[in-house]
Design a protein around this motif. Structure first.
Motif, short mmCIF file in Angstrom:
data_model
loop_
_atom_site.label_atom_id
_atom_site.label_comp_id
_atom_site.label_asym_id
_atom_site.label_seq_id
_atom_site.Cartn_x
_atom_site.Cartn_y
_atom_site.Cartn_z
N ALA A 91 -38.96 -40.06 19.13
CA ALA A 91 -38.22 -39.18 18.23
C ALA A 91 -36.97 -39.87 17.69
CB ALA A 91 -37.82 -37.90 18.98
N ARG A 92 -36.34 -40.70 18.52
CA ARG A 92 -35.15 -41.42 18.07
C ARG A 92 -35.50 -42.41 16.95
NH1 ARG A 92 -33.58 -42.30 22.72
NH2 ARG A 92 -34.30 -44.43 23.10
N ARG A 93 -36.61 -43.12 17.13
CA ARG A 93 -37.04 -44.07 16.08
C ARG A 93 -37.38 -43.33 14.79
NH1 ARG A 93 -40.09 -46.50 20.39
NH2 ARG A 93 -41.94 -45.42 19.61
N GLU A 94 -38.10 -42.22 14.90
CA GLU A 94 -38.48 -41.46 13.72
C GLU A 94 -37.24 -40.91 13.01
OE1 GLU A 94 -41.43 -40.81 12.20
OE2 GLU A 94 -42.29 -42.34 13.51
N THR A 95 -36.30 -40.40 13.78
CA THR A 95 -35.08 -39.83 13.19
C THR A 95 -34.30 -40.90 12.44
OG1 THR A 95 -34.95 -38.19 14.97
CG2 THR A 95 -32.95 -38.58 13.69
N ARG A 96 -34.20 -42.08 13.01
CA ARG A 96 -33.48 -43.16 12.33
C ARG A 96 -34.15 -43.55 11.02
NH1 ARG A 96 -32.37 -46.61 17.89
NH2 ARG A 96 -30.45 -45.49 18.48
N ARG A 97 -35.49 -43.48 10.96
CA ARG A 97 -36.19 -43.78 9.72
C ARG A 97 -35.87 -42.72 8.65
NH1 ARG A 97 -40.47 -46.42 12.81
NH2 ARG A 97 -41.49 -44.45 13.35
N TYR A 98 -35.82 -41.45 9.06
CA TYR A 98 -35.49 -40.40 8.10
C TYR A 98 -34.04 -40.53 7.61
CZ TYR A 98 -39.79 -37.67 8.62
OH TYR A 98 -41.10 -37.25 8.57
N VAL A 99 -33.14 -40.91 8.52
CA VAL A 99 -31.74 -41.11 8.13
C VAL A 99 -31.64 -42.21 7.08
CG1 VAL A 99 -29.49 -41.93 8.95
CG2 VAL A 99 -30.74 -40.23 10.28
N ALA A 100 -32.35 -43.32 7.30
CA ALA A 100 -32.34 -44.42 6.34
C ALA A 100 -32.95 -43.98 5.00
CB ALA A 100 -33.10 -45.61 6.91
N ARG A 101 -34.00 -43.17 5.07
CA ARG A 101 -34.66 -42.70 3.85
C ARG A 101 -33.72 -41.84 3.00
NH1 ARG A 101 -40.12 -39.73 5.06
NH2 ARG A 101 -40.43 -41.78 6.05
N HIS A 102 -32.88 -41.04 3.68
CA HIS A 102 -31.94 -40.18 2.96
C HIS A 102 -30.65 -40.91 2.61
CE1 HIS A 102 -33.94 -36.22 3.09
NE2 HIS A 102 -34.46 -36.65 4.24
N GLY A 103 -30.49 -42.14 3.10
CA GLY A 103 -29.29 -42.91 2.78
C GLY A 103 -28.02 -42.33 3.37
N LEU A 104 -28.12 -41.72 4.54
CA LEU A 104 -26.96 -41.09 5.17
C LEU A 104 -26.18 -42.11 5.98
CD1 LEU A 104 -28.64 -37.77 6.39
CD2 LEU A 104 -27.27 -38.14 4.33
N ARG A 105 -24.85 -42.02 5.89
CA ARG A 105 -23.97 -42.93 6.64
C ARG A 105 -23.68 -42.31 8.01
NH1 ARG A 105 -21.85 -46.89 3.54
NH2 ARG A 105 -20.12 -47.20 4.99
N MET A 106 -24.65 -42.40 8.88
CA MET A 106 -24.53 -41.87 10.23
C MET A 106 -25.37 -42.73 11.17
SD MET A 106 -26.88 -38.44 9.69
CE MET A 106 -27.13 -38.05 11.42
N LYS A 107 -24.95 -42.77 12.43
CA LYS A 107 -25.65 -43.58 13.43
C LYS A 107 -26.26 -42.64 14.47
CE LYS A 107 -24.76 -46.81 17.22
NZ LYS A 107 -23.69 -47.50 17.99
N VAL A 108 -27.57 -42.67 14.58
CA VAL A 108 -28.26 -41.84 15.57
C VAL A 108 -28.12 -42.51 16.94
CG1 VAL A 108 -30.45 -40.87 16.30
CG2 VAL A 108 -29.86 -40.93 13.87
N THR A 109 -27.43 -41.85 17.83
CA THR A 109 -27.16 -42.42 19.15
C THR A 109 -28.26 -42.11 20.16
OG1 THR A 109 -24.78 -42.26 18.80
CG2 THR A 109 -25.53 -42.44 21.08
N GLU A 110 -28.69 -40.86 20.20
CA GLU A 110 -29.65 -40.43 21.21
C GLU A 110 -30.36 -39.18 20.74
OE1 GLU A 110 -31.76 -41.06 23.36
OE2 GLU A 110 -30.52 -41.68 25.06
N THR A 111 -31.52 -38.95 21.29
CA THR A 111 -32.25 -37.70 21.06
C THR A 111 -32.62 -37.10 22.41
OG1 THR A 111 -34.32 -38.95 20.85
CG2 THR A 111 -33.20 -38.33 18.81
N GLU A 112 -32.70 -35.77 22.45
CA GLU A 112 -33.01 -35.08 23.71
C GLU A 112 -33.91 -33.88 23.43
OE1 GLU A 112 -30.81 -32.74 27.40
OE2 GLU A 112 -29.63 -33.52 25.72
N TRP A 113 -35.10 -33.93 23.99
CA TRP A 113 -35.99 -32.77 23.93
C TRP A 113 -35.57 -31.78 25.00
CZ3 TRP A 113 -39.35 -31.17 20.48
CH2 TRP A 113 -40.01 -32.08 19.64
N ARG A 114 -35.51 -30.50 24.63
CA ARG A 114 -35.36 -29.50 25.66
C ARG A 114 -36.66 -29.41 26.43
NH1 ARG A 114 -33.24 -23.72 23.86
NH2 ARG A 114 -35.47 -23.28 23.70
#
Length: 278
Positions: A91-114
């Protein structure tokens, strides 16, 4: 009378819960109530200890928590929790790909499934405000669950990821420190430490949390010494305080002629008392 327990989750996330008939001890894995679902965590404190930790950290909005510990986690539930680590990595890898696709200036640090997979928490850092509404919609479609994006600071990021400090031990913020308090440069000045940022900064790039640990002792000890630059009337006449050493309990003085000498605190007090009597 209901019991009171502190439960920790992934990283530094923790919460406070009540329980009724369960026999709990630190280290037990439990299933707790969560926002519209269930979560799995580990009991870290119970009873009075949990209540004191909750009060000191400001984590108790009410005297008795509204959420409950439902049951002890079974072996199959603990096994499922271990397996979700791989899914969180994906999920972390996928989220980082979506962030790059949207061109957002943010760093995904961690993901946590409930535990019940009804929510995915994404922790990120960013220097400025980020409009991630479109990102949330894409993530919700991709993972078919509720998405929560939680912005954290760089110190929280270090606490979440963990690491080893310059002392050679695991970071305090990721192991035992209950909360991250502001650390100011004045703490280093009061302890006569080097003000070089490279020497007093932690892995997060901010001032080390451990600067606070002995600060009060330094301030108390420093009250026994005169301030640097002060002119004292000693047995040898007026002398200026150049520096102090609270560990050796000595003071370096300089006369008007430029001569230096080192005296103990007790010796200096006797000199000044003798001069006043004369």
């Amino acid at each position: 009378m209901p019991g009171f327990a502190e439960v920790s989750f992934k990283g530094t996330r923790r919460g406070y819960f009540r329980f009724d008939t369960l026999e709990l001890a630190p280290g037990d894995r439990v299933i707790v109530q969560a926002d519209r679902g269930e979560d799995l965590g580990e009991v870290t404190a119970v009873g009075n200890i949990a209540e004191r930790k909750c009060s000191s950290s400001g984590g108790c909005a009410t005297p008795t928590p509204t959420l409950r510990i439902l049951r002890l986690a079974g072996s199959d539930e603990v096994s499922r929790a271990r397996h979700k680590t791989d899914d969180e990595r994906r999920a972390r890898r996928e989220t980082r790909r979506y962030v790059a696709r949207h061109g957002l200036r943010m760093k995904v640090t961690e993901t946590e499934w409930r535990f019940d997979r009804k929510k995915l928490i994404v922790y990120f850092t960013a220097e400025k405000r980020v409009d991630f509404r479109a990102l949330v919609r894409d993530l919700a479609r991709a993972f078919r669950t509720r998405i929560e994006l939680k912005q954290i600071g760089v110190r929280d990021e270090a606490a979440l990821l963990g690491g080893v400090g310059r002392c050679g031990r695991e970071l305090c913020c990721s192991t035992w420190l209950p909360e991250l308090k502001p650390v100011s440069l004045q703490l280093a000045k009061d302890q006569s430490l080097s003000l070089n940022p490279a020497q007093i900064s932690g892995c997060c790039g901010r001032l080390m949390c451990c600067l606070m640990y002995e600060h009060e002792s330094y301030v108390d000890a420093r009250r026994r010494f005169p301030r640097e630059g002060r002119i004292l009337r000693t047995a040898r006449g007026p002398e200026r305080v150049v520096s102090v050493n609270i560990f050796r309990e000595t003071i370096t003085l300089q006369s008007d002629e430029g001569e230096h000498r080192v005296v103990s605190v007790d010796e200096l007090k006797r000199e000044m008392a003798s001069r006043r009597r004369n």
